[in-house]
Design a protein around this motif. Structure first.
Motif, PDB file in Angstrom:
ATOM      1  N   CYS A  18       0.770  -1.117   0.235  1.00 46.96           N
ATOM      2  CA  CYS A  18      -0.192  -0.114  -0.024  1.00 46.96           C
ATOM      3  C   CYS A  18       0.914   1.321   0.102  1.00 46.96           C
ATOM      4  O   CYS A  18       0.585   2.210  -0.639  1.00 46.96           O
ATOM      5  CB  CYS A  18      -1.134   0.170   1.231  1.00 46.96           C
ATOM      6  N   GLY A  19       1.947   1.276   0.804  1.00 45.03           N
ATOM      7  CA  GLY A  19       2.682   2.327   0.855  1.00 45.03           C
ATOM      8  C   GLY A  19       3.481   2.864  -0.413  1.00 45.03           C
ATOM      9  O   GLY A  19       3.745   3.843  -0.837  1.00 45.03           O
ATOM     10  N   LEU A  20       4.021   1.617  -0.993  1.00 43.41           N
ATOM     11  CA  LEU A  20       4.606   1.548  -2.432  1.00 43.41           C
ATOM     12  C   LEU A  20       3.724   2.285  -3.469  1.00 43.41           C
ATOM     13  O   LEU A  20       4.344   2.871  -4.366  1.00 43.41           O
ATOM     14  CB  LEU A  20       5.411   0.295  -2.496  1.00 43.41           C
ATOM     15  N   ALA A  21       2.409   1.744  -3.517  1.00 43.26           N
ATOM     16  CA  ALA A  21       1.451   1.853  -4.579  1.00 43.26           C
ATOM     17  C   ALA A  21       1.190   3.403  -4.273  1.00 43.26           C
ATOM     18  O   ALA A  21       1.000   3.959  -5.448  1.00 43.26           O
ATOM     19  CB  ALA A  21       0.534   1.088  -4.445  1.00 43.26           C
ATOM     20  N   LEU A  22       0.999   3.851  -3.028  1.00 43.13           N
ATOM     21  CA  LEU A  22       0.807   5.365  -2.903  1.00 43.13           C
ATOM     22  C   LEU A  22       1.873   6.049  -3.559  1.00 43.13           C
ATOM     23  O   LEU A  22       1.684   7.037  -4.061  1.00 43.13           O
ATOM     24  CB  LEU A  22       0.436   5.444  -1.507  1.00 43.13           C
ATOM     25  N   THR A  23       3.079   5.679  -3.073  1.00 38.62           N
ATOM     26  CA  THR A  23       4.185   6.512  -3.855  1.00 38.62           C
ATOM     27  C   THR A  23       4.450   6.633  -5.309  1.00 38.62           C
ATOM     28  O   THR A  23       4.562   7.631  -5.914  1.00 38.62           O
ATOM     29  CB  THR A  23       5.539   6.185  -3.150  1.00 38.62           C
ATOM     30  N   ALA A  24       4.102   5.316  -5.844  1.00 41.18           N
ATOM     31  CA  ALA A  24       4.126   5.249  -7.281  1.00 41.18           C
ATOM     32  C   ALA A  24       3.196   6.122  -7.885  1.00 41.18           C
ATOM     33  O   ALA A  24       3.279   6.638  -9.220  1.00 41.18           O
ATOM     34  CB  ALA A  24       3.893   3.566  -7.616  1.00 41.18           C
ATOM     35  N   LEU A 105     -10.960  -4.501  -7.314  1.00 36.03           N
ATOM     36  CA  LEU A 105      -9.897  -5.395  -7.547  1.00 36.03           C
ATOM     37  C   LEU A 105      -9.128  -5.758  -6.305  1.00 36.03           C
ATOM     38  O   LEU A 105      -8.736  -6.847  -6.116  1.00 36.03           O
ATOM     39  CB  LEU A 105      -8.651  -4.475  -8.303  1.00 36.03           C
ATOM     40  N   LEU A 106      -9.078  -4.734  -5.247  1.00 36.17           N
ATOM     41  CA  LEU A 106      -8.351  -4.956  -4.151  1.00 36.17           C
ATOM     42  C   LEU A 106      -9.162  -5.751  -3.025  1.00 36.17           C
ATOM     43  O   LEU A 106      -8.678  -6.651  -2.408  1.00 36.17           O
ATOM     44  CB  LEU A 106      -7.991  -3.505  -3.314  1.00 36.17           C
ATOM     45  N   ARG A 107     -10.338  -5.436  -3.347  1.00 37.09           N
ATOM     46  CA  ARG A 107     -11.395  -6.343  -2.564  1.00 37.09           C
ATOM     47  C   ARG A 107     -11.364  -7.684  -3.027  1.00 37.09           C
ATOM     48  O   ARG A 107     -11.182  -8.915  -2.202  1.00 37.09           O
ATOM     49  CB  ARG A 107     -12.893  -5.754  -2.662  1.00 37.09           C
ATOM     50  N   GLY A 108     -11.364  -7.972  -4.133  1.00 37.68           N
ATOM     51  CA  GLY A 108     -11.142  -9.399  -4.981  1.00 37.68           C
ATOM     52  C   GLY A 108      -9.963  -9.996  -4.223  1.00 37.68           C
ATOM     53  O   GLY A 108      -9.959 -11.151  -4.112  1.00 37.68           O
ATOM     54  N   MET A 109      -8.816  -9.296  -4.339  1.00 36.15           N
ATOM     55  CA  MET A 109      -7.632 -10.093  -3.642  1.00 36.15           C
ATOM     56  C   MET A 109      -7.914 -10.283  -2.092  1.00 36.15           C
ATOM     57  O   MET A 109      -7.564 -11.227  -1.772  1.00 36.15           O
ATOM     58  CB  MET A 109      -6.446  -8.939  -3.842  1.00 36.15           C
ATOM     59  N   ALA A 110      -8.568  -9.417  -1.532  1.00 40.04           N
ATOM     60  CA  ALA A 110      -8.624  -9.859   0.012  1.00 40.04           C
ATOM     61  C   ALA A 110      -9.475 -10.859   0.186  1.00 40.04           C
ATOM     62  O   ALA A 110      -9.332 -11.511   1.344  1.00 40.04           O
ATOM     63  CB  ALA A 110      -9.059  -8.435   0.419  1.00 40.04           C
ATOM     64  N   GLY A 205      -2.663   3.520 -14.521  1.00 36.49           N
ATOM     65  CA  GLY A 205      -2.451   3.494 -13.058  1.00 36.49           C
ATOM     66  C   GLY A 205      -2.503   2.264 -12.225  1.00 36.49           C
ATOM     67  O   GLY A 205      -1.807   1.789 -11.178  1.00 36.49           O
ATOM     68  N   LEU A 206      -3.304   0.908 -12.878  1.00 32.18           N
ATOM     69  CA  LEU A 206      -2.949  -0.288 -12.431  1.00 32.18           C
ATOM     70  C   LEU A 206      -1.666  -0.737 -12.467  1.00 32.18           C
ATOM     71  O   LEU A 206      -1.031  -1.630 -11.571  1.00 32.18           O
ATOM     72  CB  LEU A 206      -4.094  -1.080 -12.988  1.00 32.18           C
ATOM     73  N   VAL A 207      -0.917  -0.468 -13.581  1.00 30.74           N
ATOM     74  CA  VAL A 207       0.495  -0.954 -13.750  1.00 30.74           C
ATOM     75  C   VAL A 207       1.276  -0.284 -12.768  1.00 30.74           C
ATOM     76  O   VAL A 207       2.175  -0.937 -12.205  1.00 30.74           O
ATOM     77  CB  VAL A 207       0.806  -0.455 -15.066  1.00 30.74           C
ATOM     78  N   ALA A 208       1.065   1.135 -12.343  1.00 32.64           N
ATOM     79  CA  ALA A 208       1.729   1.449 -11.015  1.00 32.64           C
ATOM     80  C   ALA A 208       1.526   0.923  -9.951  1.00 32.64           C
ATOM     81  O   ALA A 208       2.411   0.557  -9.173  1.00 32.64           O
ATOM     82  CB  ALA A 208       1.226   2.975 -11.136  1.00 32.64           C
ATOM     83  N   VAL A 209       0.319   0.280  -9.894  1.00 33.23           N
ATOM     84  CA  VAL A 209       0.173  -0.462  -8.443  1.00 33.23           C
ATOM     85  C   VAL A 209       0.798  -1.987  -8.564  1.00 33.23           C
ATOM     86  O   VAL A 209       1.205  -2.327  -7.621  1.00 33.23           O
ATOM     87  CB  VAL A 209      -1.454  -0.656  -8.220  1.00 33.23           C
ATOM     88  N   LEU A 210       0.702  -2.330  -9.625  1.00 32.82           N
ATOM     89  CA  LEU A 210       1.560  -3.717  -9.670  1.00 32.82           C
ATOM     90  C   LEU A 210       2.946  -3.715  -9.809  1.00 32.82           C
ATOM     91  O   LEU A 210       3.425  -4.431  -9.253  1.00 32.82           O
ATOM     92  CB  LEU A 210       0.908  -4.335 -11.096  1.00 32.82           C
ATOM     93  N   SER A 211       3.456  -2.381 -10.317  1.00 32.91           N
ATOM     94  CA  SER A 211       5.003  -2.017 -10.269  1.00 32.91           C
ATOM     95  C   SER A 211       5.242  -2.285  -8.668  1.00 32.91           C
ATOM     96  O   SER A 211       6.276  -2.913  -8.342  1.00 32.91           O
ATOM     97  CB  SER A 211       5.214  -1.038 -10.955  1.00 32.91           C
TER      98      SER A 211
END
Length: 565
Positions: A18-24, A105-110, A205-211
């Motif tokens: 979560c922290g890295l995704a926010l930074t990205a 997407l995050l809910r599905g993973m959770a 944006g999703l690519v940034a989250v996956l990065s």
């Protein structure tokens, strides 16, 4: 400095991600905003995604803070706790269509990571399952999926992950590469992207989250290819020519001009069957329909011509709140076709955080731009920055109206200043202090003089609130038990009682013993009937020349707010 990699998908990995995704997303926000051309060039997809992840990260940090304050043996939450917090935070903080889909997407993973009764899905196999379920559940949440959007990118990431064996880092890398390839292909799937020379903004944006997911498990962030970045020759010039100033993003509305006049977004407390009926109803009213969530709480997003009907449909299904209605009107390039210039900035505006719908209406009538803070759901700094931008002013006075929000508001003010907006933060600790400040606000006065006057008015207002204790605890007034009525004056418990009206009267007497000219009462939805009349009569009979005003605050957390000026 390289990130220390996580070996397994545990609670710490969720926090790190979560922290890295926010930074990205923070780094890529302006770039993503700039390539947002489908279906409306509204230029805020990056901002919406950032705010959504910020809400998720804040929820995860709150879970860790709760465990760190507990027994030494329970200093870390479980994977299920962290994953559920991430999903819930994203759901309640989702902004725009792309943010709403990311929340699903995050809910599905959770839902996979927090599965009970089985071994935790902490390895590469678990990550593959989580990515697959995330992509499928997001697609199901969109009424009419369109290829070439974030949905295509999510599906490609899940497909690539399913074809890979290995640990979490290996699976995350495969998902990222699959997402990049799908993102680069989006212009071939949507003509509007091809004409603009850009890739899909939500997918970017999703690519940034996956990065960020790759960096979580490998310690290194992968490089984004030029094809996937979507910033090729001429793309920015075209985008800047068509992007408007004030609208929301949307991922699945029809390609082309026109479309519904309003965007309606709200959180909804409702049962599953009622939501199924709501989906059918809203699908007949408009387009761009996305409904995400579950377990009694949903986030609803739709574009319609009849905003009232969309809200009424939510009322029929359950209890809608945090309702936001955006008009694609005169200040929106989607409606004007780029013929009229963007509206001029006003010289000065007030942005205020308010705890209930009733006070939001009062502040809005007084000319303020408001941010609604639901009980237990304080706004993040990004939401305050967005409100400052929405005020569209050269100078902004910011009223946090909560002592706990002072640092959040200070961070938002600092960010807004870097964007060329002059911001003054008045450290109001209660909404009644904000009311006092707003009452003396004069936008035609010199900025410094206006800020001094508003600060003085707020500082001269003592504030109190009456609420019910949730648990036993030590207070300045002694030990309280769950269910006791607490009267807090200037933030400290001063009275412990058994009756709301009696406790409120005692608090009011203590406040007026030091003098005062005006009493402000703000009633919450659960305040007992007749309490306002009782307190007004008490002031009238016992304190000469003291006036009383009463407002309805709505669902504001406290039973009663009191201000004495």
């Amino acid at each position: 400095m390289a990130q220390v990699p996580q070996t397994f998908f545990d609670a710490l990995a969720v926090r790190t991600w979560c922290g890295l995704a926010l930074t990205a997303l923070g780094r890529a926000r302006e770039e993503i905003d700039a390539i947002n051309v489908y279906p409306v060039a509204d230029g805020d997809t990056g901002t919406n995604l950032y705010l959504t992840v910020e809400s998720a990260a804040t929820a995860v940090e709150a879970v860790f803070a709760g465990y760190e304050a507990g027994p030494a043996a329970e200093r870390n939450p479980s994977l299920a706790d962290a994953a559920r917090a991430m999903a819930h935070g994203a759901l309640i903080g989702a902004r725009g269509n792309s943010g709403t889909i990311l929340a699903q997407l995050l809910r599905g993973m959770a839902q996979v990571l927090a599965t009970e009764g089985e071994a935790p899905h902490t390895d590469g196999d678990g990550l593959r399952l989580a990515l697959r379920h995330a992509a499928d559940s997001a697609r199901q949440a969109v009424a009419h999926p369109v290829e070439g959007t974030v949905l295509s990118v999510a599906s490609a990431a899940a497909d690539a992950a399913e074809g890979t064996e290995g640990d979490c880092g290996t699976v995350a890398r495969a998902a990222y590469r699959g997402a990049c390839a799908a993102l680069a292909a989006t212009p071939a799937q949507l003509a509007v992207l091809d004409r603009a020379g850009v890739v899909d903004a939500g997918g970017r944006g999703l690519v940034a989250v996956l990065s960020a997911l790759v960096e979580t498990f490998t310690g290194e962030a992968p490089a984004l290819s030029a094809a996937a970045a979507g910033t090729g020759s001429g793309a920015h010039a075209h985008v800047e020519a068509v992007r408007p100033t004030d609208a929301e993003d949307c991922a699945d509305a029809p390609d082309g001009a026109g479309g519904p006049a309003f965007e309606v977004i709200y959180l909804l407390e409702a049962e599953d069957q009622a939501v199924d009926r709501l989906r059918q109803r809203l699908d007949t009213l408009g387009d761009s329909l996305v409904v995400v969530g579950g377990d009694g709480l949903w986030n609803v997003h739709v574009h319609v011509d009849d905003a009232g009907a969309a809200v009424e449909a939510g009322v029929e299904a359950g209890r809608p709140y945090r309702i936001r209605i955006t008009h694609f009107g005169a200040d929106d390039a989607h409606a004007r076709g780029g013929e009229r210039p963007a509206r001029e900035r006003v010289q000065r505006a007030v942005v205020a955080v308010v705890p209930g719908e009733g006070l939001a209406g009062l502040y809005t009538e007084a000319g303020a731009t408001t941010v609604l803070a639901r009980p237990g759901e304080p706004p993040a700094s990004g939401e305050l920055v967005e409100a400052v931008r929405r005020a569209h002013a050269r100078e902004v006075v910011l009223l946090p109206n909560d002592a706990d929000l002072r640092h959040t508001a200070a961070a938002a003010a600092e960010q807004a200043r870097t964007e060329g907006i002059r911001v003054a933060l008045i450290p109001t600790r209660s909404a009644v202090q904000g009311i006092a400040a707003l009452a003396v606000h004069e936008p035609d006065r010199r900025f410094d003089e206006d800020v001094v006057s508003m600060t003085s008015a707020a500082g001269a207002t003592r504030y109190a609130e009456v609420e019910v204790a949730e648990r036993q605890s030590w207070t300045m007034a002694g030990i309280c038990q769950a269910g006791d009525v607490l009267g807090l004056i200037d933030g400290d418990v001063a009275v412990i009682g058994a009756d709301v009206t009696v406790t409120a009267a005692t608090v009011l007497d203590r406040m007026l013993s030091a003098g005062g000219e005006l009493v402000t009462l703000v009633l919450g939805d659960e305040a007992p009937a007749g309490i306002a009349e009782h307190l007004e009569a008490r002031v009238r009979e016992a304190y000469l020349a003291v006036d009383t005003v009463v407002y309805r605050g709505g669902r504001q957390g406290a039973l009663l707010l009191i201000g004495v000026e």
